[in-house]
Design a protein around this motif. Structure first.
Motif, PDB file in Angstrom:
ATOM      1  N   PHE A   1       2.724  -1.510  13.729  1.00 47.23           N
ATOM      2  CA  PHE A   1       2.788  -3.253  13.371  1.00 47.23           C
ATOM      3  C   PHE A   1       3.850  -4.151  13.193  1.00 47.23           C
ATOM      4  O   PHE A   1       4.336  -5.063  13.080  1.00 47.23           O
ATOM      5  CB  PHE A   1       1.387  -3.623  13.656  1.00 47.23           C
ATOM      6  CG  PHE A   1       1.064  -3.719  12.432  1.00 47.23           C
ATOM      7  CD1 PHE A   1       1.704  -5.460  12.107  1.00 47.23           C
ATOM      8  CD2 PHE A   1       0.388  -2.848  12.028  1.00 47.23           C
ATOM      9  CE1 PHE A   1       1.229  -5.236  10.670  1.00 47.23           C
ATOM     10  CE2 PHE A   1      -0.177  -3.622  10.434  1.00 47.23           C
ATOM     11  CZ  PHE A   1       0.110  -4.721  10.254  1.00 47.23           C
TER      12      PHE A   1
ATOM     13  N   SER B   1      -5.041 -12.061   0.053  1.00 48.12           N
ATOM     14  CA  SER B   1      -4.368 -11.195   1.217  1.00 48.12           C
ATOM     15  C   SER B   1      -3.812 -10.323  -0.060  1.00 48.12           C
ATOM     16  O   SER B   1      -4.410 -10.794  -1.285  1.00 48.12           O
ATOM     17  CB  SER B   1      -2.932 -11.835   1.617  1.00 48.12           C
ATOM     18  OG  SER B   1      -2.450 -12.311   1.043  1.00 48.12           O
TER      19      SER B   1
ATOM     20  N   HIS C   1     -11.253  -1.352   4.734  1.00 43.06           N
ATOM     21  CA  HIS C   1     -11.985  -2.072   4.278  1.00 43.06           C
ATOM     22  C   HIS C   1     -13.292  -2.443   4.512  1.00 43.06           C
ATOM     23  O   HIS C   1     -14.768  -2.944   4.202  1.00 43.06           O
ATOM     24  CB  HIS C   1     -11.055  -3.303   4.447  1.00 43.06           C
ATOM     25  CG  HIS C   1      -9.658  -3.206   4.082  1.00 43.06           C
ATOM     26  ND1 HIS C   1      -8.536  -2.814   4.254  1.00 43.06           N
ATOM     27  CD2 HIS C   1      -9.332  -3.998   2.891  1.00 43.06           C
ATOM     28  CE1 HIS C   1      -7.848  -3.517   3.480  1.00 43.06           C
ATOM     29  NE2 HIS C   1      -8.338  -3.975   2.353  1.00 43.06           N
TER      30      HIS C   1
ATOM     31  N   TYR D   1       0.988  -0.831   0.018  1.00 45.59           N
ATOM     32  CA  TYR D   1      -0.082   0.200   0.270  1.00 45.59           C
ATOM     33  C   TYR D   1       1.089   1.369  -0.097  1.00 45.59           C
ATOM     34  O   TYR D   1       0.603   2.688   0.470  1.00 45.59           O
ATOM     35  CB  TYR D   1      -1.439  -0.312   1.772  1.00 45.59           C
ATOM     36  CG  TYR D   1      -2.019  -1.097   1.306  1.00 45.59           C
ATOM     37  CD1 TYR D   1      -2.456  -1.759   0.375  1.00 45.59           C
ATOM     38  CD2 TYR D   1      -2.459  -1.352   2.457  1.00 45.59           C
ATOM     39  CE1 TYR D   1      -3.852  -2.515   0.458  1.00 45.59           C
ATOM     40  CE2 TYR D   1      -3.269  -2.116   2.940  1.00 45.59           C
ATOM     41  CZ  TYR D   1      -3.631  -3.168   2.043  1.00 45.59           C
ATOM     42  OH  TYR D   1      -4.913  -3.785   1.836  1.00 45.59           O
TER      43      TYR D   1
ATOM     44  N   ASP E   1       3.680  -8.190   0.870  1.00 46.34           N
ATOM     45  CA  ASP E   1       1.938  -8.376   2.046  1.00 46.34           C
ATOM     46  C   ASP E   1       2.685  -8.714   3.288  1.00 46.34           C
ATOM     47  O   ASP E   1       4.206  -8.731   3.490  1.00 46.34           O
ATOM     48  CB  ASP E   1       1.065  -9.238   1.862  1.00 46.34           C
ATOM     49  CG  ASP E   1       1.479 -10.617   1.916  1.00 46.34           C
ATOM     50  OD1 ASP E   1       2.293 -10.889   2.709  1.00 46.34           O
ATOM     51  OD2 ASP E   1       0.493 -11.574   1.552  1.00 46.34           O
TER      52      ASP E   1
ATOM     53  N   TYR F   1      -4.153 -11.310  15.310  1.00 50.64           N
ATOM     54  CA  TYR F   1      -3.605 -10.886  13.673  1.00 50.64           C
ATOM     55  C   TYR F   1      -2.426 -10.062  13.937  1.00 50.64           C
ATOM     56  O   TYR F   1      -1.779  -9.779  14.815  1.00 50.64           O
ATOM     57  CB  TYR F   1      -4.475 -10.075  13.068  1.00 50.64           C
ATOM     58  CG  TYR F   1      -4.421  -9.911  11.524  1.00 50.64           C
ATOM     59  CD1 TYR F   1      -4.227 -10.612  10.503  1.00 50.64           C
ATOM     60  CD2 TYR F   1      -5.710  -8.478  11.394  1.00 50.64           C
ATOM     61  CE1 TYR F   1      -4.277  -9.749   9.145  1.00 50.64           C
ATOM     62  CE2 TYR F   1      -5.728  -7.760   9.981  1.00 50.64           C
ATOM     63  CZ  TYR F   1      -5.070  -8.817   8.922  1.00 50.64           C
ATOM     64  OH  TYR F   1      -5.049  -8.292   7.720  1.00 50.64           O
TER      65      TYR F   1
ATOM     66  N   GLU G   1     -10.141  -8.396   5.034  1.00 47.77           N
ATOM     67  CA  GLU G   1     -10.575  -7.621   6.478  1.00 47.77           C
ATOM     68  C   GLU G   1     -12.126  -6.770   5.785  1.00 47.77           C
ATOM     69  O   GLU G   1     -12.076  -5.910   6.849  1.00 47.77           O
ATOM     70  CB  GLU G   1      -9.446  -6.375   7.011  1.00 47.77           C
ATOM     71  CG  GLU G   1      -8.112  -7.167   7.128  1.00 47.77           C
ATOM     72  CD  GLU G   1      -7.281  -6.004   7.523  1.00 47.77           C
ATOM     73  OE1 GLU G   1      -7.489  -4.861   7.164  1.00 47.77           O
ATOM     74  OE2 GLU G   1      -6.078  -6.058   7.774  1.00 47.77           O
TER      75      GLU G   1
HETATM   76  P1  13P Z   1      -2.034  -7.883   3.479  1.00 41.83           P
HETATM   77  O1  13P Z   1      -0.903  -8.695   4.906  1.00 41.83           O
HETATM   78  O2  13P Z   1      -2.767  -9.132   3.075  1.00 41.83           O
HETATM   79  O3  13P Z   1      -0.907  -6.913   2.811  1.00 41.83           O
HETATM   80  O4  13P Z   1      -2.908  -6.812   4.804  1.00 41.83           O
HETATM   81  C1  13P Z   1      -1.783  -6.184   5.301  1.00 41.83           C
HETATM   82  C2  13P Z   1      -3.340  -4.668   6.346  1.00 41.83           C
HETATM   83  O5  13P Z   1      -2.733  -4.008   6.717  1.00 41.83           O
HETATM   84  C3  13P Z   1      -4.271  -4.501   5.408  1.00 41.83           C
HETATM   85  O6  13P Z   1      -4.686  -3.645   5.648  1.00 41.83           O
END
Ligand code: 13P
Ligand code: SF4
Length: 303
Positions: free
Chosen positions: A64, A215, A176, A27, A41, A113, A201
């Motif tokens: 995190f 993911s 999400h 992202y 990810d 998580y 999410e």
């Molecule tokens: P991913 O591990 O799928 O990249 O997701 C992390 C996250 O923060 C999704 O909002």
């Protein structure tokens, strides 16, 4: 290298000189993805943090993720260019409340998580990411589990593992959760040939409308192997940058309201400054590191 700007080239030079690997989440803004050694990810980046040869990690992602890298590689310097780049969901667990929930369900392991603070992970039995949450829960011998903090990911896990009872926490990702069924219907009408991929999410209503629940890394695998040529990307919109780069012959439609403002706080200037100063670094209490390692390593050991 030629397509990089002067600032980007300077960042790459400094990273080489100072023995720094740059890890970036899917992202992150395109300019950051372009200077990263690895883009991925949460799971890919956590696995990478364990075995990098460089002595320093610069983490372009939210808090995190940088903390997990530090807990997994405590002897390395982990730089997080903008400490205020925080995942709000990771801060939705009150530890006193969690203690009460544990008392209500004695013997139920806590599945955290990775989108949790290091303090919260210290109370977990095992961690998971969106890529392996179902596998992690299936791997447990107990029939009741406590899943923190994302109630939507937890509900999705419950739908995939009906033989166990999943006790949910009331946390959520606003990015999400705000993706609506109306938005998905409208996109399906506009792009009738497209497959809908959504992140777990999202709410169950949205998940039930999808062709694939993945993911961010899973979306890349799905889009690459699918016969479809067009996809609706039901996650943070920047993820389409990597999808388009890696799979240029396919078309990706984004949900333009799905933006994580915290992921956008890291820019080229902050990365350059943090490399020049080798700061700000992630510092965790040694006791917290000790308590984070078992749940993270237990997750990573699952094949
Ligand atoms: P991913 O591990 O799928 O990249 O997701 C992390 C996250 O923060 C999704 O909002
Ligand atoms: Fe957290 Fe959601 Fe942003 Fe992911 S998209 S970092 S879960 S707020």
């Amino acid at each position: 290298m030629d397509r990089l700007s002067a600032v980007q080239k300077r960042i790459r030079e400094l990273a080489e000189q100072k023995d720094v690997i740059i890890l970036a989440h899917n992202y992150q803004i395109p300019e950051i993805q372009d200077i990263a050694d690895i883009v991925g990810d949460s799971l890919v980046l956590a696995m990478k943090a364990v075995d990098v040869k460089q002595s320093n990690i610069l983490f372009c992602g939210v808090d995190f993720m940088a903390e997990a890298a530090k807990a997994l590689s405590p002897h390395k310097t982990v730089i997080h260019p903008v400490p205020g780049s925080r995942c709000p969901m990771a801060h939705m667990v009150d530890l006193d409340e969690l203690e009460k929930v544990r008392e209500d369900h004695p013997g139920a392991p806590v599945v955290a998580y990775v989108n949790t603070t290091a303090e919260t992970k210290a109370y977990a039995d095992i961690c998971c990411t969106s890529a392996n949450a179902v596998k992690v829960v299936r791997s447990l011998e107990e029939n009741e589990i406590i899943f923190i903090p994302d109630c939507h990911l937890g509900a999705y896990v419950q739908s995939q593992v009906p033989e166990k009872k999943v006790h949910l926490w009331a946390g959520f990702c606003h990015v999400h959760q705000d993706i609506s069924t109306d938005q998905i219907s409208e996109m399906r009408n506009r792009y009738p040939d497209a497959d809908v991929m959504v992140h777990p999410e999202c709410t169950m209503d949205v998940i039930e409308m999808a062709d694939a629940v993945e993911s961010t890394e899973g979306m890349i695998r799905y889009a690459r192997s699918s016969d479809s040529k067009e996809f609706i990307v039901g996650t943070e919109k920047e993820h389409a940058y990597r999808l388009k780069n890696e799979i240029p012959d396919k078309i990706f439609h984004t949900i333009d309201t799905a933006i994580c403002p915290n992921m956008k706080k890291i820019d080229l200037e902050s990365v350059l400054k943090s490399l020049e100063n080798m700061a700000p670094t992630v510092e965790l209490d040694p006791d917290i590191i000790e308590k984070n390692k078992p749940p993270l390593e237990r997750m990573l050991s699952l094949k």
